[in-house]
Design an enzyme around this catalytic site. Structure first.
Site, mmCIF file in Angstrom:
data_model
loop_
_atom_site.group_PDB
_atom_site.id
_atom_site.type_symbol
_atom_site.label_atom_id
_atom_site.label_comp_id
_atom_site.label_asym_id
_atom_site.label_seq_id
_atom_site.Cartn_x
_atom_site.Cartn_y
_atom_site.Cartn_z
ATOM 1 N N ASP A 121 0.831 -1.209 0.000
ATOM 2 C CA ASP A 121 0.000 0.000 0.000
ATOM 3 C C ASP A 121 0.865 1.260 0.000
ATOM 4 O O ASP A 121 0.564 2.236 -0.690
ATOM 5 C CB ASP A 121 -0.923 0.003 1.216
ATOM 6 C CG ASP A 121 -2.050 -1.011 1.106
ATOM 7 O OD1 ASP A 121 -2.258 -1.552 -0.010
ATOM 8 O OD2 ASP A 121 -2.718 -1.275 2.125
ATOM 9 N N GLU A 133 -2.551 -2.669 -8.983
ATOM 10 C CA GLU A 133 -1.361 -1.819 -9.135
ATOM 11 C C GLU A 133 -1.307 -1.159 -10.505
ATOM 12 O O GLU A 133 -0.254 -0.658 -10.925
ATOM 13 C CB GLU A 133 -0.093 -2.656 -8.907
ATOM 14 C CG GLU A 133 0.244 -3.662 -9.977
ATOM 15 C CD GLU A 133 -0.465 -5.006 -9.823
ATOM 16 O OE1 GLU A 133 0.010 -5.997 -10.401
ATOM 17 O OE2 GLU A 133 -1.501 -5.052 -9.126
#
Length: 373
Positions: A265, A290
């Site tokens: 994260d 992502e």
């Protein structure tokens, strides 16, 4: 009292909204109701309650409204100056009641105090070009405050000019009736403006939350595609250039597996922050996981490739600090496509996506331009 009580119930619905200023606006209406009750009881309760305390509460009400608007707008309220104004006003009102009884001068002084507060409130709400969000709620509150400031100033001037006249608070002259009628709407009017500003803030926050990824702050997938459709239509209709880059983090699963999802994260948050710096105001969107996308209106494919490589190099030098352990570095692969004449948005997206996977097959940490359709 009834109008203020209604507005108090409306404000109650915003008590847990987290909007700055609601607490002060609620306090202002409670002060106004208490003051009006004491004014109405004049002649039936002690003068210290129906005169002194009533005037203290009634002048405190617009000051609390001012404090609420200032807090809502992120301004620093001049509380010290208003505290001084409140003390001076109450002392003078008491002097011209218990010392020399001059009711007209008391009305003038009271109106002057209210006019000063409403003027300061209007000044804090004055139109500003940089203010974000809907303009109507703030303009409504501004004009309500400015109107009240002029009404109070006019009333102060009229009664100040006849300072020795023997009048009462409920004098039936045309001037007093007009001022009294407008004064009746003062607190509800200002509160209505406050409620509209609070609702605008909540709607704006809800829209922002719906259009942005809560982790990275990037545009959401839904917001990106809405923006992309409009931008694509403008580019096709005006014959203007349009480029698209799609990129994702190389070996992101390995980062998660090795260092944990919290570090993953952090990588995504760092990526978006660095992308905003390189892209100079052009926002990126998180398409999922992502994978991110950047739409570049007015930019040809070769310029977009250069910008994408600048972005890639910035990420190549990037790293995320992980506690006491070594920093975690990461790279990205980027696919770039330029819009061709008559090409649909889906086609542009597909070519950029294919270029991204070509970059990954070619060894990652590189930029690949899409082939012509």
């Amino acid at each position: 009292m009834a109008l203020s009580a209604i507005m108090l119930m409306v404000l109650r619905s915003l008590a847990r909204s987290g909007v700055a200023g609601v607490r002060e606006w609620t306090t202002a209406n409670m002060l106004a109701i208490a003051a009006l009750v004491l004014f109405a009881a004049r002649g039936h309760v002690a003068d210290v309650l129906s005169y002194d305390l009533a005037n203290f509460l009634f002048l405190s009400a617009p000051m609390a409204m001012y404090a609420g608007f200032a807090r809502h707008l992120g301004l620093q309220p001049a509380l010290g100056a208003f505290a001084g104004l409140l003390v001076v006003s109450i002392v003078l009102l008491a002097a011209f009641h218990y010392g020399v009884d001059m009711p007209a001068l008391r009305i003038a002084l009271s109106s002057l105090g209210h006019g000063v507060v409403c003027g300061a409130l209007a000044w804090s709400l004055r139109p500003r070009g940089h203010r974000r969000g809907p303009r109507y709620p703030a303009r409504f509150a501004f004009w309500a405050a400015l109107t009240l400031a002029f009404v109070h100033a006019g009333r102060a001037a009229v009664y100040g000019a006849h300072y020795d006249a023997q009048v009462t608070l409920f004098d039936t002259s045309v001037v007093n009736l007009v001022c009294f009628a407008l004064g009746t709407l003062a607190q509800p009017g200002l509160t209505l403006g406050a409620v509209m500003m609070a609702n605008a803030r909540l709607i704006g926050q809800a829209r922002h939350d719906a259009e942005h990824d809560d982790l990275t702050g990037a545009l959401s997938r839904r917001a990106f595609f809405g923006h992309a459709e409009r931008t694509h239509a403008n580019a096709q209709g005006g014959g203007r250039a349009l480029a698209l880059m799609i990129f994702d983090v190389d070996h992101f699963k390995a980062i998660n597996d090795t260092h944990g999802h919290a570090v993953g994260d952090q990588v995504l948050v760092d990526l978006v922050a660095r992308a905003h710096g390189v892209l100079r105001g052009v926002g990126c969107a998180r398409l999922g996981g992502e994978e991110f996308a950047v739409l570049l209106p007015g930019m040809e494919a070769d310029a977009a490739v250069s910008l994408a490589d600048e972005l890639r190099r910035a990420f190549e030098r990037a790293s995320v600090r992980v506690g006491a352990g070594p920093d975690v570095g990461y790279t990205v692969s980027v696919g770039v496509a330029g819009l061709e004449s008559g090409e649909a948005l889906s086609g542009l997206l597909q070519r950029a996506d294919e270029a991204l996977y070509a970059a990954k097959r070619g060894g990652r940490n590189r930029v690949v331009e899409a082939l012509a359709a």
